[in-house]
Design a protein around this motif. Sequence first.
Motif: not given
Lengths: 500, 500, 466, 466
Positions: C18-20, C14-15, C11-12
């Motif tokens: 996504x945030x960049x 991917x998140x 999760x971390x």
Amino acid sequence: DRVVTIFEKGAPGRRAFTCPELDVPQVDPQQLLPAGLRRMAPPRLPEVSEPELVRHYVRISRRNFDLDSGFYPLGSCTMKHNPRLHERVAGLPGHARLHPLQHPSRSQGALELMYNLERALGEVAGLPHVCLQPSAGSHGELAGLLVTRAYHEDRGEVRTKVLTPDTAHGTNPATVTMAGYTVVKVGTNADGGVDLDDLRAKADGDVACLMLTNPNTLGIFDPNIEEISRIVHEVGATLYYDGANLNAVMGVSRPGDMGFDIVHYNLHKSFTQPHGGGGPGSGPIAVSDRIAPYLPTPVIRRTDSADGPVFDLVAEGLPEGAPGAKSIGRLRGFQGNYGCFVRSYSYICSLGGEGLKEASQTAVLNANYLLARLQAEGVREYLPLGFGERCMHEFVLSGAPMKKELGIKTLDLAKRLLDHGFHPPTVYFPLLVDEALMIEPTETETKETLDAFADAVVAILREAQEDPSIAQNAPYTTPVRRLDEAAAAKQPVIRQPLPA
Amino acid sequence: DRVVTIFEKGAPGRRAFTCPELDVPQVDPQQLLPAGLRRMAPPRLPEVSEPELVRHYVRISRRNFDLDSGFYPLGSCTMKHNPRLHERVAGLPGHARLHPLQHPSRSQGALELMYNLERALGEVAGLPHVCLQPSAGSHGELAGLLVTRAYHEDRGEVRTKVLTPDTAHGTNPATVTMAGYTVVKVGTNADGGVDLDDLRAKADGDVACLMLTNPNTLGIFDPNIEEISRIVHEVGATLYYDGANLNAVMGVSRPGDMGFDIVHYNLHKSFTQPHGGGGPGSGPIAVSDRIAPYLPTPVIRRTDSADGPVFDLVAEGLPEGAPGAKSIGRLRGFQGNYGCFVRSYSYICSLGGEGLKEASQTAVLNANYLLARLQAEGVREYLPLGFGERCMHEFVLSGAPMKKELGIKTLDLAKRLLDHGFHPPTVYFPLLVDEALMIEPTETETKETLDAFADAVVAILREAQEDPSIAQNAPYTTPVRRLDEAAAAKQPVIRQPLPA
Amino acid sequence: MSSYISTTPDDLREMLAAIGVGSIDELFAGIPEGVRLDGGLDLPAGLPEQDVYAHLLELARKNVSAEDEVTFLGAGMYDHYVPALIDMLMSRSEFLTPYTPYQPEISQGGLQVMFEYQTAMTELTGLPVSNASVYEGPSAVAAAGYLAKLANGKGRFVVSAGLHPHSAQTLRTLAVGYGIEVVDVPLKDGVTDPQAWAAAIDEDTSAVFFQNPNFLGAVEDAKALADAAKNSPAVVVGQYDPITLGILAPPGECGVDVAVGEGQALGNRLDFGGPSFGFFCATEAYLRRMPGRIAGETKDVDGRRGFVLTLQTREQHIRREKATSNICTSQALNALGGVVYLSWLGRQGIVELGELLLQRTHYARTTLAAVDGVSTLHDQPVVREFALDLDVDGLAGVERVVSRCCAAGYNPGYPLGRDEGGHPTGLLVALTEQRTREQVDRLAEVLAEAVAAERATATTSTEVPA
Amino acid sequence: MSSYISTTPDDLREMLAAIGVGSIDELFAGIPEGVRLDGGLDLPAGLPEQDVYAHLLELARKNVSAEDEVTFLGAGMYDHYVPALIDMLMSRSEFLTPYTPYQPEISQGGLQVMFEYQTAMTELTGLPVSNASVYEGPSAVAAAGYLAKLANGKGRFVVSAGLHPHSAQTLRTLAVGYGIEVVDVPLKDGVTDPQAWAAAIDEDTSAVFFQNPNFLGAVEDAKALADAAKNSPAVVVGQYDPITLGILAPPGECGVDVAVGEGQALGNRLDFGGPSFGFFCATEAYLRRMPGRIAGETKDVDGRRGFVLTLQTREQHIRREKATSNICTSQALNALGGVVYLSWLGRQGIVELGELLLQRTHYARTTLAAVDGVSTLHDQPVVREFALDLDVDGLAGVERVVSRCCAAGYNPGYPLGRDEGGHPTGLLVALTEQRTREQVDRLAEVLAEAVAAERATATTSTEVPA
């Protein structure tokens, strides 16, 4: 919103549990438990966080109908109010965290409670000796037949048959088989009671027992009970009382006084255990003096001393004739479903003798009132009473005319009731009544609720006159609609498939 | 199914309560309480049986959305998971049935807990002295301004104004007035922080305090916090930290280290009290050494003895400079919302220092991830971020373009989210952002939930492109649909009318 | 350790992508270095659930609760029996975990509870308006003071010495904020001195405050107290013990403008003082000056009955510095307990309970006052609580008597001398329906022994019992 | 007194009129006079809720629970920590108060729980089929016997002496009913004697029964025991402690046909022995011979996923005397506790917990066996429970040692001599994750003192300690 199981939630590595730290010197685990005895791959249990876990089960709980939310007139199930006091007292650590093998000297409160409950239950049944061990009604039935067997064998008799009326609950014949007996059915007479002639014809020296529910599953108290008792005892058989319908007669009439030798109680019916969606229950039995020696052990013994009573659990060395002296043995581990005893004992303490009687009286009042409402003109034509004119705590209507005249079956009526917010009555039981609808309102419902239920039945019948397809395709407002039970049984999917 | 209140249920004479029996000699009641002091007609309370009572409230409870059932991203409210452990320990009789006036020698456990909680909260805030008494955040604010007043007055200063940014929660200005001060608003700069020039212009010798939330209600940590602190302290004012957004920075940055003199905590936000549909809450404050003498009393004193520490509640005779030595007095009865202390203390015990930091880090991660999802192409055109590019634990979108382009307001989006099974974000706050949508996911939500929420927003925007009336008339699937709030306020019906 | 979070390493990754950003720390880059906490919090490591439970249980065992002793403690909170169904309802997720009902469509349960609560409290007080609860008793008194201040702008509060010391102190703390002078009126024969009361009320009186039954358990003549303020601008504020309102004349029939009080006695636990709830009822005139939430009935677009938070223009989130109060989070869950308790008692039950307390309290007062060295502090009518005077040496003597009784498992009540200005040798004894005659009789024995022992010790030595 | 009924006098009048009778008594006219109870029940009068609570609290206080002492009692039920969320879920009305899910449309919650429970239990046991629970452990063993009897009609049960005495006794009680002979196989070095076991199995063996870990805590070689029955008609039945299945080879991989056991360790309270649940898992071959409820997945008329009770033709309410069991009400609520507990533990947690217990149990065994006068009863691998031998005078001596330890707040375990045929001076000591090293160390001290005192007393006098 697609329904998913807890196994389809979460993600690898998620967890709710925090393992306590290892506080002892670590030893090579393989040394402690060799590979050959070890599990290789962990079981594929869910991997979810605590918030996910809580939310999942809270959400799916809302897909249940429950007694705290609405009327639940399920015949023969006695869905009476479950006081929350009982959950509170059962949850006290002194009860809830008491180990079953705690020495009697350190579990005096529990044994006193069980002793008191035995006395109270015995008083309600009119039989002196109670064993709390059986886990549910059917377990009590099994206990009852095993003590019957022991009783006969002790007298050197081999008996092979057990009589059950054709109105009996399914547990009765199933128990008969498990106890190694053969079922012999006894017919029902025109008034809904035991067919005495048939009984006389079948009661012979091979009969070990007659199992009877009184009032029976038609809600009818058998007026010939004294004669039935005479016939059964004349052939040396025991008379067994299935207590599923005890809620009709508490404080009014006692099985022991009717001549029954053995009684089982459903604490989860008459003595208001919450049903838990299918248990736990508790099915104590009470017996007469002559059956007492065969009761399961251990038994609770009270000894009075200068410092007050002392309670003990005893299995051996019991004096001749005492309960359990020639015990059939254990029926399960430990002492039975104690948590259920706490609840039912509390219930008896709250109601007292008068309250129990009032409960039964009101249960019968409510059933007769609802029956009267449902035998009003415009209803009874479609849903006549199966037998008799009045009832005890429950009654059985026949949906046969409704099916014929309106084209909707009892099942359709039941399903349509779901849309009205009611749990349907028991359907298609007893088998004796065509398209049976078995209604038990219990004493804890209000007149307003009974009226609303009757109104709903009226409305459904009226609606069916206009358009039977509405009921035929009901329900509409439930979390799911009619389910394909045939497919479920044909190719059973009884667990969630999981990825390796 | 018509909604009825408990006052419309039941019937005359029904009852759930059984009064204990009169066990003392009866004396003429009129003699004990003369007619002139007596009530003549009983209050028209409901007359219901226990089963009715249970069913009524269980049923209406199901008309609530709740955190245990779904995502609740209400900005500024920190709707994080409420562990059930906390309810269990708060319910232990040693806590739940402890009388508030029990002598300290017989309530050592409670005082030890409060002492420990004070230390832990002080460590999180970076301020040494904590008072647990205030009942909620707004009560803590009032405490904060009253100690500010006492501090200034003790120095012989009369100050009349309190500064609050225009992004402040409504409680801030309301509290200022209650504390007898005048509100002076400070503007926000282009980055969403305090407008330093405006602050400098307004910070003068009449200013008693600047109340600040950091990160503020835009979810932005003010990068100029050190300068703000300098400006405020230069004019002799106190710097007050509204702890509503503390969940962003636990273990990462401490108000005390930022220069704040006074901090309030919302135990019901950062330290996970269940919100109860609007309380209870708890709003302890922490202060620096110079403010400590003015803290409310009683204070908890720990004395170490050979047998271990002893705890006491002390209001008088406190040494100069000690917390409470020049106390403003009480803010309420007893010691505060102890039941909330038990829960939050348990939370701190479960998480520890590292866990609190991890909570804040994850809260910020989740907010930024959801923000990234909602600033993807196709969404940000309609719902741009109000200020900045990233956020702390929450963020504020503007629904203005959505309103203009698609014809649906922020309120419509919110109501349509209800049909998707989500609690909407906070809407129309802070006032600074047009059509504001303030989203705080918290750390206890899964990535899957954040994704599902983002997907729902996308779906609603897409749907509005086709037909805005769908959102405009939402919700459709809720127990009731949009309610006429104007009518409710115009001719208020605030109680059930009852027959005489 | 779990922090009740769900973020897996996957999760971390991917998140963050996504945030960049490359790490969580980058998200905190906006915090100036000078105010970052480097070393982490100086707090113990997190514990598994079982260890937290064990710790909290250990702390609970260091307290002597009303389950561990027979308690006659009252003075504002009372050991009433809380029916089990209240625990069940208050712990249902649906009531326990929502926020304030800002979205009425999905909050009808909570809003209806508020509406029902308001109905119950207006019935109980005989006043037409109730809000949905405030924090608790004493701060409710102070809130009534703020209402009066906003309503009439006068400069003085007149306060009976019969008011609970916590209420008087809280009122004083807050009155400092808006600059109102507080004037005390003493008791006479256990009740508010009527002459001094009348004399203290003048044209600049913003509000008058009394308590019924008062802090010493005495029933005040509320009507007479209210009448005395009739020709002044003063708002008449009465603090009431709600459990007595089944038999006491309701404030609405006595000329009281604002009735407030501590709601704990109504189905809430003691909880060492909170959370409970304060009630706040008033005459119609003050409807739009009420603090806190108010639920109102309305209809939805389909014409269905529904409930909403109403008159919100009084409130801080709308009116900001012009709000009638700063209150936001209140005590909704506790007020639920209150209305369920009142429904459980019912129309007959609240009267029966009041009459039972009246009789038992009379019996207890008579029985205890008959103990050697014990007398009544006043002889006014009492309903559920009364004040005794012990013939011992000051507060210290009373505390030793209390300690001796507690050692025997009986907590005899609250030493009045603990409060500034309180009668040094007074003891306030409270009853609830859980205190039986048998317990009262046993308390009389225990108290007799304790007082006798104290008097014997006092004449021979000054040692404190263990 | 309330009987939780709602019938007001007005209601009664209207209802009797509608029925057409003049009194409630008339409704009972059908009961012959000879069997009517005239005097009413000889039971105490009903009590208000508060008095029932007080009475039940008083009884609870006469027990020494696992909250009052540090307990090493096990032997079938264990003091595991039950997470608070399980209490919450089990007490939710929606799970607590429904009946068996006969109407699936409004019982999807309960049915889904059963389906999930079945999934969890099949994962744990490595067997493809699970029912939705039976009563508890020992009766589950007996139910497995009945399944074997119906399946192969053979005449003998072969039972390892490692089986819990309650299971063995229950099996024997029921086997009498259907006339099956029970043959015992002794232990050797703490585990089932392999030679005797193999020798006892023959062509007329209906089922073989062993327990793992066995009653003395020893890990059995399940595969070898199952292999020994391979060439016989016998159904291989293993009773398992489910908490050990995170690290023990699952029955499904060892050739076990039916795995049963007591589920209490999985999230259920001790409750002095019940209610808990029994689990019942089997190979595919026995799917249609299973006792009890089974939930299955299906679809509704709109194609939505749903769950139903399935394979009901096995059951008593359909099949009556030909049913596979007479069970009706089972333990659905307790099984809910089980599946929630297993989900709470999770895939990693069940292994971690098993490894923790393994290490702590080893430490405890080593530490306690080092006490003077204490030795191990066997040296087989143990996971969470082990048997000691005390050098004292028979069961009475052990009971006195236990009493002495209990007086110090430590319950050292279960005296094996209490069971017929049990080792007279044996002591069975169980661990859970709640028992820490510190507690083990303290137990060692307490036990050392108690054993020393007992041995000293035995040589000087025969008096029993208080």
